[in-house]
Enzyme design. Structure first.
Site, short mmCIF file in Angstrom:
data_model
loop_
_atom_site.label_atom_id
_atom_site.label_comp_id
_atom_site.label_asym_id
_atom_site.label_seq_id
_atom_site.Cartn_x
_atom_site.Cartn_y
_atom_site.Cartn_z
N GLU A 49 -36.84 3.52 -86.24
CA GLU A 49 -37.81 4.43 -85.63
C GLU A 49 -38.01 4.00 -84.19
O GLU A 49 -38.41 2.86 -83.93
CB GLU A 49 -39.16 4.38 -86.34
CG GLU A 49 -39.18 4.83 -87.77
CD GLU A 49 -40.55 4.62 -88.40
OE1 GLU A 49 -41.53 4.42 -87.65
OE2 GLU A 49 -40.65 4.63 -89.63
N ASP A 60 -52.08 3.62 -83.55
CA ASP A 60 -51.41 2.34 -83.42
C ASP A 60 -52.39 1.20 -83.22
O ASP A 60 -53.40 1.34 -82.53
CB ASP A 60 -50.41 2.39 -82.26
CG ASP A 60 -49.29 3.37 -82.51
OD1 ASP A 60 -48.74 3.34 -83.62
OD2 ASP A 60 -48.95 4.16 -81.61
#
Length: 266
Positions: A49, A60
Site C-alpha cells: 500500500e 493516521d
C-alpha cells in the site's frame, strides 16, 4: 497489473497468510521510499500500500502523520505516487494506494483511476469515503480495472458490515482496534470477532491491520485472517537514521513478518 485479491488468494493457497505493507510515498525521500518498497517485495510481501501524503490525515497515528508531513514538506506530489506505483509494480508485487478522497476528487475520479492503472496500480483504499457515497468512484475504478477496499471496524453493526462487504471489490480491511493507526504491543481481541462477522456478512477475503508490529503478532492474526497489514512499524524503521541503516532495519523486520505468516493456513 497484479490484483491484490489474486495475490492474497495465492498466498492462502500455498498455506500462508498474505502480508501487506504500507509505506508513505516520499518518506524519507522519493527514491528511498521506492527502495523501501523493493525491500518489501524482495522479502516476500504480497501487497504494498502506497500512502499518498495528505495534509489532514485524520485516520493516521503519529508515525504516519510525521512521515506524511515530512514528505509534503519535501515537495511530494500526486505524480510521485504514480511513479512509485510503476516502479514497484515492475517488481511483480500488487500495488494499491491508500489516501484521502479529497486528493482523488481534486484530480478527477476518472483521471486519477486511469493514471493509477497506467502506473500498474491495482486498487485503492479511501478510508474517509463511506460506501454510501462511493458510487462515482466505484464507476471510475471499475472502468480502469481497479479494486476498491473499504474498512470495517469493531463497532460496526452487522447491517453496516454487509454494506462494507458488498461494496468492496477486492478484500475487506478489518481495523483491529478503534482509533487511529499505529503499532501496538498487543492487538485487540476484537479483531478475531470482527473477521468472523465480516465473513458472516459475505466477505471472502479479510485482512487485519492497525497495530501489527512483529512476526509473532502477524502469525497469530494470520491463523484466522486471510492477510496481515503492517504500516507504522515499517515506517518507524526508516526514521531518524541514515537511509542505508533504515533500509537494513526494514529488511530485518520485513523478513520477520514474512516468516511469521509462513504456513499458518496450511
Amino acid at each position: 497489473m497484479r490484483k491484490a485479491s489474486e495475490a492474497i488468494r495465492q498466498a492462502n493457497e500455498r498455506g500462508d497468510a498474505a502480508i501487506v505493507g504500507y509505506l508513505t510515498t516520499g518518506y524519507p525521500d522519493l527514491e528511498t521510499s521506492i527502495e523501501a518498497g523493493r525491500v518489501l517485495a524482495r522479502a516476500g510481501f504480497d501487497v504494498i500500500e502506497l500512502g499518498q501524503p495528505y495534509s489532514d490525515p485524520s485516520m493516521d497515528g503519529p508515525t504516519i502523520q510525521r512521515a506524511a508531513g515530512a514528505a509534503l514538506a519535501g515537495g511530494i506530489k500526486t505524480a510521485d505516487t504514480f511513479k512509485a506505483s510503476k516502479a514497484l509494480a515492475e517488481q511483480g508485487v500488487a500495488v494499491m494506494v491508500m489516501t484521502y478522497y479529497n486528493l482523488v476528487f481534486h484530480m478527477g475520479l476518472d483521471t486519477y483511476a486511469k493514471k493509477l492503472a497506467d502506473a500498474g496500480g491495482c486498487g485503492m483504499i479511501l478510508p474517509d469515503l463511506p460506501p454510501e457515497e462511493a458510487a462515482d468512484w466505484q464507476k471510475a475504478a471499475a472502468a480502469h480495472g481497479l479494486e476498491t477496499t473499504f474498512l470495517a471496524s469493531p463497532s460496526s453493526p452487522q447491517h453496516r458490515l454487509k454494506k462494507v462487504v458488498a461494496s468492496s471489490t477486492g478484500w475487506v480491511y478489518a481495523a483491529s482496534t478503534m482509533g487511529v493507526t499505529g503499532a501496538r504491543a498487543d492487538i485487540d481481541a476484537s479483531a478475531r470477532d470482527l473477521v468472523e462477522r465480516c465473513r458472516q456478512s459475505g466477505a471472502e477475503l479479510v485482512n487485519v491491520g492497525f497495530g501489527v508490529s512483529n512476526g509473532e503478532q502477524a502469525r497469530r492474526i494470520g491463523m484466522y485472517a486471510n492477510g496481515v497489514i503492517v504500516g507504522s512499524a515499517l515506517i518507524k524503521t526508516l526514521m531518524d537514521k541514515p537511509a542505508n541503516v533504515g533500509l537494513a532495519d526494514l529488511k530485518a523486520l520485513a523478513e520477520d513478518l514474512v516468516d511469521g505468516v509462513r504456513g499458518v493456513r496450511a
